[in-house]
Structure formats: C-alpha cells, structure tokens
Motif scaffolding. Structure first.
Motif, PDB file in Angstrom:
ATOM      1  N   CYS A  13       0.850  -1.188   0.000  1.00 56.78           N
ATOM      2  CA  CYS A  13       0.000   0.000   0.000  1.00 56.78           C
ATOM      3  C   CYS A  13       0.888   1.241   0.000  1.00 56.78           C
ATOM      4  CB  CYS A  13      -0.908   0.004   1.218  1.00 56.78           C
ATOM      5  SG  CYS A  13      -1.957   1.486   1.315  1.00 56.78           S
ATOM      6  N   HIS A  42     -10.393  -9.155  -3.288  1.00 59.86           N
ATOM      7  CA  HIS A  42     -10.060  -7.866  -2.680  1.00 59.86           C
ATOM      8  C   HIS A  42     -10.590  -7.714  -1.258  1.00 59.86           C
ATOM      9  CE1 HIS A  42     -14.131  -6.119  -2.875  1.00 59.86           C
ATOM     10  NE2 HIS A  42     -14.265  -6.873  -3.953  1.00 59.86           N
ATOM     11  N   PRO A  44     -11.001  -7.237   2.501  1.00 62.61           N
ATOM     12  CA  PRO A  44     -10.076  -6.901   3.574  1.00 62.61           C
ATOM     13  C   PRO A  44     -10.065  -7.992   4.643  1.00 62.61           C
ATOM     14  CG  PRO A  44     -11.887  -5.302   3.464  1.00 62.61           C
ATOM     15  CD  PRO A  44     -12.105  -6.314   2.394  1.00 62.61           C
ATOM     16  N   CYS A  54      -0.392   2.584   9.143  1.00 66.63           N
ATOM     17  CA  CYS A  54      -0.911   3.455   8.090  1.00 66.63           C
ATOM     18  C   CYS A  54      -0.548   4.901   8.416  1.00 66.63           C
ATOM     19  CB  CYS A  54      -2.427   3.305   8.015  1.00 66.63           C
ATOM     20  SG  CYS A  54      -3.229   4.341   6.771  1.00 66.63           S
ATOM     21  N   ASN A  59      -7.473   8.014   6.799  1.00 70.74           N
ATOM     22  CA  ASN A  59      -7.853   6.956   7.731  1.00 70.74           C
ATOM     23  C   ASN A  59      -8.289   7.617   9.036  1.00 70.74           C
ATOM     24  OD1 ASN A  59      -7.898   4.854   9.636  1.00 70.74           O
ATOM     25  ND2 ASN A  59      -6.201   3.779   8.659  1.00 70.74           N
ATOM     26  N   CYS A  78      -2.689  -0.492  10.433  1.00 72.36           N
ATOM     27  CA  CYS A  78      -3.399  -0.520   9.157  1.00 72.36           C
ATOM     28  C   CYS A  78      -4.550  -1.524   9.220  1.00 72.36           C
ATOM     29  CB  CYS A  78      -2.421  -0.927   8.061  1.00 72.36           C
ATOM     30  SG  CYS A  78      -3.184  -1.304   6.484  1.00 72.36           S
ATOM     31  N   PRO A  80      -7.021  -2.456   6.138  1.00 69.09           N
ATOM     32  CA  PRO A  80      -7.411  -2.128   4.760  1.00 69.09           C
ATOM     33  C   PRO A  80      -8.925  -1.984   4.621  1.00 69.09           C
ATOM     34  CG  PRO A  80      -5.918  -4.005   4.808  1.00 69.09           C
ATOM     35  CD  PRO A  80      -6.311  -3.722   6.218  1.00 69.09           C
ATOM     36  N   THR A  82     -10.850  -2.062   1.471  1.00 73.42           N
ATOM     37  CA  THR A  82     -10.903  -2.279   0.020  1.00 73.42           C
ATOM     38  C   THR A  82     -12.296  -2.757  -0.350  1.00 73.42           C
ATOM     39  OG1 THR A  82      -9.980  -4.481   0.396  1.00 73.42           O
ATOM     40  CG2 THR A  82      -8.441  -2.747  -0.203  1.00 73.42           C
ATOM     41  N   CYS A 109      -7.804   1.723  -1.713  1.00 82.45           N
ATOM     42  CA  CYS A 109      -8.272   1.657  -0.330  1.00 82.45           C
ATOM     43  C   CYS A 109      -9.161   2.875  -0.085  1.00 82.45           C
ATOM     44  CB  CYS A 109      -7.083   1.663   0.626  1.00 82.45           C
ATOM     45  SG  CYS A 109      -7.549   1.603   2.379  1.00 82.45           S
TER      46      CYS A 109
END
Length: 128
Positions: A13, A42, A44, A54, A59, A78, A80, A82, A109
C-alpha cells in the motif's frame, strides 16, 4: 502482456509501512502453481491483510491520533478498507467468470491508499 497473479504475491500500500501477501482462496480450482487470483480477490482481512502501520490522514484512526498529538503525524495500525475490485483485470482471461488478476492491476483503499503488486508469486504464466 501481464503476469498472472497467484496466492503468495507480495503487495504494498502506498501509505503502509510494510509489504503484505495476497491470500487467494482456492474456490475456483484454477492453479498456476498456486491458486490463481481474480479481480474479486479484494476482501479486507481475507485476501488483503494489513500493511503494518498506516500514515494516511484519510484513515479516521490516523486522523484522530494525529489530532490528539497536536498535529504531529501519528501512524496507526493498518486496517485495509478495500470495497471495490482490482482494476484493470485481464480483458480476455476469465477465471470463474471473473477477469484474471495481472501484475499491473491496482486496488484502491477507501482511506486513500493505492495497493499495487510488488512481486508476483510466479513468473511463468502470462495473461493478455
């Protein structure tokens, strides 16, 4: 022509601190040494695992921690987000009625990062 992506591919990422590995469930039964991936791989925490910490202010956890630190960027774990498939997939190769995932595909993301494929797990199977 791209390289077919399989389970074990290294992904990264743009806002993550560490690379991750793409997990592909063997639901389609198509193997290229390992289960072959599609654009729908995909999810998460199923297919896309966390990338360490992250640093994206999009976020909400990072934004809250940064605000609490009086504006000093504070990386947080992090998770994700997605929600959309990988783009683009292979326009001509379908795996289980879904486009095959190739090494030039990207995944967005919702927090603002772009997930890309760093190193496919195999290098012999090509997809147009």
């Amino acid at each position: 022509m791209g390289i077919l992506v399989t389970m074990g591919t290294t992904i990264q990422c743009s806002f993550g601190a560490a690379p991750g590995t793409l997990n592909v469930l063997p639901t389609t039964g198509v193997l290229a040494g390992a289960p072959a991936a599609t654009v729908m791989d995909h999810a998460p925490m199923v297919n896309v695992m966390p990338f360490g910490t992250c640093t994206c202010m999009g976020n909400p956890v990072v934004a809250a921690a940064t605000a609490a630190a009086l504006g000093a960027l504070t990386p947080m774990p992090c998770v994700p987000m997605t929600v959309a498939p990988w783009v683009p997939g292979s326009p001509t190769v379908l795996i289980g009625n879904m486009p095959a995932l190739q090494n030039s595909s990207k995944l967005m993301c919702a927090w603002g990062g772009v997930i890309s494929i760093v190193a496919p797990a195999q290098f012999t199977t090509m997809v147009p």
